[in-house]
Write a protein that holds these residues in place. Structure first.
Motif, PDB file in Angstrom:
ATOM      1  N   LEU B  51       1.022  -1.299  -0.070  1.00 34.37           N
ATOM      2  CA  LEU B  51       0.186  -0.115   0.013  1.00 34.37           C
ATOM      3  C   LEU B  51       0.874   1.267   0.137  1.00 34.37           C
ATOM      4  O   LEU B  51       0.635   2.108  -0.858  1.00 34.37           O
ATOM      5  CB  LEU B  51      -0.682   0.175   1.200  1.00 34.37           C
ATOM      6  N   LEU B  52       1.859   1.207   0.884  1.00 31.16           N
ATOM      7  CA  LEU B  52       2.661   2.404   1.000  1.00 31.16           C
ATOM      8  C   LEU B  52       3.380   2.683  -0.178  1.00 31.16           C
ATOM      9  O   LEU B  52       3.883   3.883  -0.534  1.00 31.16           O
ATOM     10  CB  LEU B  52       3.601   2.444   2.479  1.00 31.16           C
ATOM     11  N   ARG B  54       2.708   2.787  -3.096  1.00 31.31           N
ATOM     12  CA  ARG B  54       2.168   3.690  -4.144  1.00 31.31           C
ATOM     13  C   ARG B  54       2.814   4.972  -4.141  1.00 31.31           C
ATOM     14  O   ARG B  54       2.757   5.668  -5.168  1.00 31.31           O
ATOM     15  CB  ARG B  54       0.779   4.077  -3.686  1.00 31.31           C
ATOM     16  N   ASP B  55       3.653   5.439  -3.189  1.00 28.65           N
ATOM     17  CA  ASP B  55       4.650   6.564  -3.203  1.00 28.65           C
ATOM     18  C   ASP B  55       6.133   6.220  -2.982  1.00 28.65           C
ATOM     19  O   ASP B  55       6.225   6.100  -1.624  1.00 28.65           O
ATOM     20  CB  ASP B  55       4.131   7.661  -2.092  1.00 28.65           C
ATOM     21  N   GLU B  57       9.046   6.916  -3.487  1.00 26.17           N
ATOM     22  CA  GLU B  57      10.374   7.519  -3.086  1.00 26.17           C
ATOM     23  C   GLU B  57      10.055   7.717  -1.564  1.00 26.17           C
ATOM     24  O   GLU B  57      10.998   7.921  -0.631  1.00 26.17           O
ATOM     25  CB  GLU B  57      10.312   8.906  -3.856  1.00 26.17           C
ATOM     26  N   VAL B  58       8.866   8.290  -0.788  1.00 26.55           N
ATOM     27  CA  VAL B  58       8.581   8.626   0.395  1.00 26.55           C
ATOM     28  C   VAL B  58       8.707   7.261   1.250  1.00 26.55           C
ATOM     29  O   VAL B  58       9.671   7.471   2.283  1.00 26.55           O
ATOM     30  CB  VAL B  58       7.310   9.113   0.573  1.00 26.55           C
ATOM     31  N   LEU B  59       8.333   6.137   0.630  1.00 23.90           N
ATOM     32  CA  LEU B  59       8.277   4.896   1.376  1.00 23.90           C
ATOM     33  C   LEU B  59       9.961   4.462   1.688  1.00 23.90           C
ATOM     34  O   LEU B  59      10.328   4.379   2.800  1.00 23.90           O
ATOM     35  CB  LEU B  59       7.598   3.908   0.920  1.00 23.90           C
ATOM     36  N   ALA B  61      12.560   6.547   1.639  1.00 21.36           N
ATOM     37  CA  ALA B  61      13.439   7.602   2.633  1.00 21.36           C
ATOM     38  C   ALA B  61      12.629   7.224   4.204  1.00 21.36           C
ATOM     39  O   ALA B  61      13.593   7.202   5.106  1.00 21.36           O
ATOM     40  CB  ALA B  61      12.976   8.961   2.343  1.00 21.36           C
ATOM     41  N   ARG B  62      11.468   6.900   4.235  1.00 22.08           N
ATOM     42  CA  ARG B  62      10.975   6.873   5.560  1.00 22.08           C
ATOM     43  C   ARG B  62      11.611   5.150   6.117  1.00 22.08           C
ATOM     44  O   ARG B  62      11.890   5.356   7.351  1.00 22.08           O
ATOM     45  CB  ARG B  62       9.495   6.498   5.514  1.00 22.08           C
ATOM     46  N   LYS B  64      14.252   3.890   5.545  1.00 23.83           N
ATOM     47  CA  LYS B  64      15.915   4.162   5.804  1.00 23.83           C
ATOM     48  C   LYS B  64      15.998   4.961   7.010  1.00 23.83           C
ATOM     49  O   LYS B  64      16.865   4.599   7.810  1.00 23.83           O
ATOM     50  CB  LYS B  64      16.525   4.947   4.560  1.00 23.83           C
ATOM     51  N   THR B  65      15.155   5.999   7.212  1.00 27.74           N
ATOM     52  CA  THR B  65      15.040   6.551   8.358  1.00 27.74           C
ATOM     53  C   THR B  65      14.817   5.847   9.558  1.00 27.74           C
ATOM     54  O   THR B  65      15.563   5.863  10.659  1.00 27.74           O
ATOM     55  CB  THR B  65      13.987   7.798   8.672  1.00 27.74           C
TER      56      THR B  65
END
Lengths: 199, 192
Positions: B51-52, B54-55, B57-59, B61-62, B64-65
């Motif tokens: 589900l996540l 779907r975006d 690039e944001v997933l 980065a999140r 890896k954080t």
């Protein structure tokens, strides 16, 4: 990514300071918190969640947490957006209407019900609905839920966003944006508090 | 709600499932851009990550954080106490799914399963000893909106023996779960 680290900027962390050195020990976290910010506000593809809407939601969410350098930063970001600038005042009024303290809400029925805590169920005021439009009205009501009473979220809330024109991909990015700001606000607040304790 | 969902009504250290309320991407539609977003290819099996993604690039980065905040334990706070901050934040915000995962990790790394269970049963006011109480209280202050974290929390963490690098780990771990909880709570629900 050349631009200055946004958390360092908002928390007031100077290069060469003790906190700068501590943050450098978690370089991957630091760089990827920055990338999260950039991919949310300078996305590869903004098709499902236009930039003006992102700026409006960010100003609303950070404003709901009370005045801070983070709230000021996103308010300025909204004011700098050609399609967002006209919304600054309306959003400020809605922030004031939505101010409360959380987390509150209901647990699943059962032993935890004694911990249920009632609180504001925020709805955008009727007079500002035409100005904000259906997508932002739904977004603000859902963002308020996520900020103050995330445990109340239900499948019906997803349907409300979909009915207002939000795609599944748009909902994922919107949820990430609200949730990411919840993180960024707290890291900035925590680091500022620690820096002040050391000053 | 899907008829197969059997939502838990209490906080638990048991392994739970999680069911999405909106459509994840089908595995057959994932491209290399999506796999980069998933970071670990095996996550293609998870409804939550599909589900996540779907975006993507944001997933990416999140994720890896998240990994650096919790797994980079060359110095700073022991893993158990990072997990305690995550579990306490999840308990306070009301995320039964996140609390189950991170309470289990806190138990594994601390060997204090009964204390962790008391956090789940009694809530964030449970008395877990000075050091853990300081971590829980700081996490709760950070999770409160408006944010209530202040100089008293720093002083209490220092009295409990934490140095500044360890305090930053508490701040990062607790703050990150204000991100995670809001995704898990709003996009779907746990199932037993």
């Amino acid at each position: 990514m050349g631009m200055q680290d946004i958390i360092d900027t908002l928390a007031g962390i100077e290069p060469g300071s003790a906190l700068d050195a501590i943050r450098a020990r978690r370089l991957q976290a630091r760089e990827n918190a920055q990338k999260s910010y950039l991919f949310l506000f300078e996305p590869v593809d903004a098709g499902d969640f236009p930039l003006a809407e992102r700026a409006a939601v960010a100003a609303f969410v950070t404003g709901l947490h009370g005045e801070s350098p983070v709230a000021a930063f996103y308010r300025e970001k909204l004011a700098a957006n050609a399609d967002g600038a006209a919304l600054v005042e309306a959003i400020q009024v809605e922030i004031e209407r939505g101010q409360t303290s959380g987390p509150y809400g209901a647990f699943p029925a059962g032993p935890l019900s004694i911990e249920n805590k009632a609180g504001l169920i925020y709805r955008v005021s009727a007079e500002r609905k035409p100005e904000l439009g259906a997508r932002l009205v739904a977004a603000f009501e859902h963002a308020h839920l996520l900020v103050f009473r995330p445990r109340d979220a239900a499948s019906a809330d997803m349907k409300a966003l979909q009915a207002a024109g939000w795609s599944s991909t748009g909902i994922v990015t919107f949820s990430q944006l609200v949730a990411f700001l919840s993180f960024q606000l707290r890291v900035v607040s925590g680091l500022r508090t620690l820096a002040a304790a050391n000053a | 709600m899907s008829p197969t969902v059997n939502p838990p009504a209490v906080f638990t250290q048991d392994e739970l499932g999680w069911v999405s309320w909106i459509d994840p991407l089908p595995e057959t539609e994932l491209t290399e851009r999506h796999f980069a977003g998933l970071v670990d290819r095996a996550r293609a099996k998870s409804e939550y990550f599909r589900l996540l993604v779907r975006d993507p690039e944001v997933l990416e980065a999140r994720t890896k954080t998240d990994k650096d905040i919790f797994y980079n334990v060359a110095d700073g706070l022991p893993r158990a106490e990072r997990e305690l901050a995550a579990a306490a934040t999840s308990r306070y915000n009301g995320c039964i799914y996140c609390a189950s995962v991170h309470a289990r990790f806190a138990s594994t790394y601390s060997k204090r399963r009964d204390d962790v269970q008391r956090l789940l049963d009694e809530g964030v006011g449970a008395d877990l000893g000075a050091r853990w109480n300081a971590v829980v209280k700081a996490s709760v202050a950070l999770a409160t909106t408006p944010i209530a974290f202040g100089p008293d929390n720093i002083a209490e963490l220092r009295r409990a023996g934490l140095d500044d690098a360890e305090i930053v780990d508490v701040i990062n771990g607790a703050s990150f779960f204000n991100w995670a909880n809001r995704l898990m709570l709003s996009l779907g629900e746990p199932s037993k």
